[in-house]
Scaffold this active site. Structure first.
Site, mmCIF file in Angstrom:
data_model
loop_
_atom_site.group_PDB
_atom_site.id
_atom_site.type_symbol
_atom_site.label_atom_id
_atom_site.label_comp_id
_atom_site.label_asym_id
_atom_site.label_seq_id
_atom_site.Cartn_x
_atom_site.Cartn_y
_atom_site.Cartn_z
ATOM 1 N N ASP A 119 0.790 -1.025 -0.128
ATOM 2 C CA ASP A 119 -0.209 -0.004 -0.004
ATOM 3 C C ASP A 119 0.853 1.184 0.035
ATOM 4 O O ASP A 119 0.657 2.165 0.594
ATOM 5 C CB ASP A 119 -0.825 -0.001 1.137
ATOM 6 C CG ASP A 119 -1.812 1.115 1.233
ATOM 7 O OD1 ASP A 119 -2.247 1.438 -0.159
ATOM 8 O OD2 ASP A 119 -2.756 1.518 2.078
ATOM 9 N N GLU A 149 2.809 -2.674 -5.107
ATOM 10 C CA GLU A 149 2.371 -1.171 -4.808
ATOM 11 C C GLU A 149 3.713 -0.494 -3.934
ATOM 12 O O GLU A 149 3.537 0.013 -2.949
ATOM 13 C CB GLU A 149 1.101 -0.976 -4.051
ATOM 14 C CG GLU A 149 0.297 0.202 -4.472
ATOM 15 C CD GLU A 149 -0.842 0.215 -4.093
ATOM 16 O OE1 GLU A 149 -1.250 0.942 -3.035
ATOM 17 O OE2 GLU A 149 -1.861 -0.638 -4.401
ATOM 18 N N ASP A 259 -0.700 -9.496 -5.666
ATOM 19 C CA ASP A 259 -2.175 -8.822 -5.485
ATOM 20 C C ASP A 259 -2.788 -9.053 -6.782
ATOM 21 O O ASP A 259 -2.586 -8.198 -7.887
ATOM 22 C CB ASP A 259 -1.932 -7.481 -5.119
ATOM 23 C CG ASP A 259 -3.581 -6.697 -4.999
ATOM 24 O OD1 ASP A 259 -4.557 -7.299 -5.213
ATOM 25 O OD2 ASP A 259 -3.570 -5.619 -4.745
#
Length: 363
Positions: A119, A149, A259
């Site tokens: 994140d 990310e 992800d």
């Protein structure tokens, strides 16, 4: 941070006391520290409330709770998971403070792989959250880590705080994937980044050929196209990645994770996984407490105004064994990053991390 995310740090027990209560919960219920954190955090770390809630929800009784096995590693005996790795406990002999690769590994045949969307696009306490990610990586000591990310700022933290890892990034845009490999254990043969040419989000497939503890691997990670509206592109990207898995050299063990933003319906529309490709969560028992990797009923990093909070298994790890005979065996699958950072009241990421354990087969 919203009011709902604020934390009265005076009411949070010390880290040592939190771990002690997790151990007690696990002993009473016959479960593990990961599930203990879920119940204790939701009940302000009150052990009695957490234990009572567990037995009320499961319908079990204290007498019927399965007992943990007694495990002995390198002459040390302790109560823990039957796979021999109780990494959530600070007293476990698996956790080492010295970061000497291989030399201090009490499970020489164990290979651990972590995958995590950290994140990096969220600005809230980004450095603190990334430092917490590093602490977990250094504690659990995986031999390979897939990250999604990642941004330049978090890459700098990872490089600084995880000095025993070699980091290979696929930095093609504002945020990107990266693979971390344990120095002295993993040896890189070749590294490639394959763009998904039809991606509107500049997503890629990162591939690394390497050996870990003498086992030949093709490691692959990706952050597939996001959101429900881009399902068609996401399925196409997944199809390409799976083709790379099945067409890899027969002497390589292939692990693909990340992800994937995947919905089960989308996988069904692709006729499921190819023959020989295993879902690590499923093949290790489909444990319910390790199912949802993006779970807004428990992870409060994101504000959600909708009536129902989503729980999704966006993050996955797939394995294809080498031929004609596999050289590793899937042993255990767990979630990491389940504990809030006391100083900011946030979890390390809005995704849980995945940690897969394999055992190398002795020839």
């Amino acid at each position: 941070m919203s009011d709902s995310d604020s934390v009265d740090e005076s009411k949070i027990p010390s880290r040592e006391e939190c771990e002690n209560r997790c151990q007690k919960f696990a002993e009473i219920t016959g479960t593990d520290s990961a599930l203990a954190m879920f119940y204790l955090q939701d009940r302000e770390w009150e052990l009695d409330r957490a234990v009572n809630a567990y037995f009320e929800e499961t319908g079990e009784s204290i007498g019927s709770a399965p007992q943990k096995k007694k495990i002995k590693i390198d002459g040390l005996s302790f109560s823990g998971r039957s796979d021999g790795n109780n990494s959530s406990s600070s007293t476990s002999p698996v956790i080492k403070t010295e970061r000497k690769p291989d030399v201090d590994d009490p499970l020489p045949n164990r290979i651990r792989l972590m995958s995590w969307n950290i994140d990096g696009l969220c600005e809230k306490a980004k450095v603190k959250r990334t430092q917490a990610v590093c602490d977990i990586i250094n504690k659990d000591n995986p031999h390979a880590v897939f990250l999604q990310e990642v941004v330049p700022e978090t890459l700098e933290v990872l490089t600084s705080k995880c000095p025993t890892y070699h980091i290979i990034e696929a930095a093609n845009q504002e945020y990107f994937t990266a693979v971390m490999l344990k120095v002295g254990v993993a040896e890189v043969k070749e590294s490639k980044v394959i763009p998904f040419t039809s991606s509107l989000m500049l997503r890629t497939l990162q591939k690394i050929e390497c050996t870990i503890k003498g086992v030949k691997f093709l490691l692959m990670t990706s952050h597939l196209e996001s959101t429900k509206d881009h399902a068609a592109e996401r399925k196409q990207q997944l199809k390409i990645a799976l083709q790379h898995m099945v067409s890899a050299n027969s002497d390589q063990t292939v692990i693909f994770g990340g992800d994937l933003n995947l919905r089960d319906k989308e996988l069904q529309e692709l006729k499921g996984l190819p023959e020989g490709v295993l879902d690590m969560w499923q093949v290790t028992g489909s444990r319910k407490e390790a199912e949802f990797t993006w779970d807004l009923t428990r992870n409060t990093n994101l504000e959600w105004t909708g009536r129902f909070k989503p729980r999704c298994r966006f993050d996955r790890i797939y394995t294809r064994h080498c031929k004609p005979k596999s050289v590793i065996v899937p042993k255990y699958f767990e979630l990491v990053g389940l504990e809030k950072i006391p100083s900011c009241g946030l979890f390390p990421s809005d995704h849980w991390g995945l940690l897969a354990h394999y055992d190398k087969i002795e020839k």
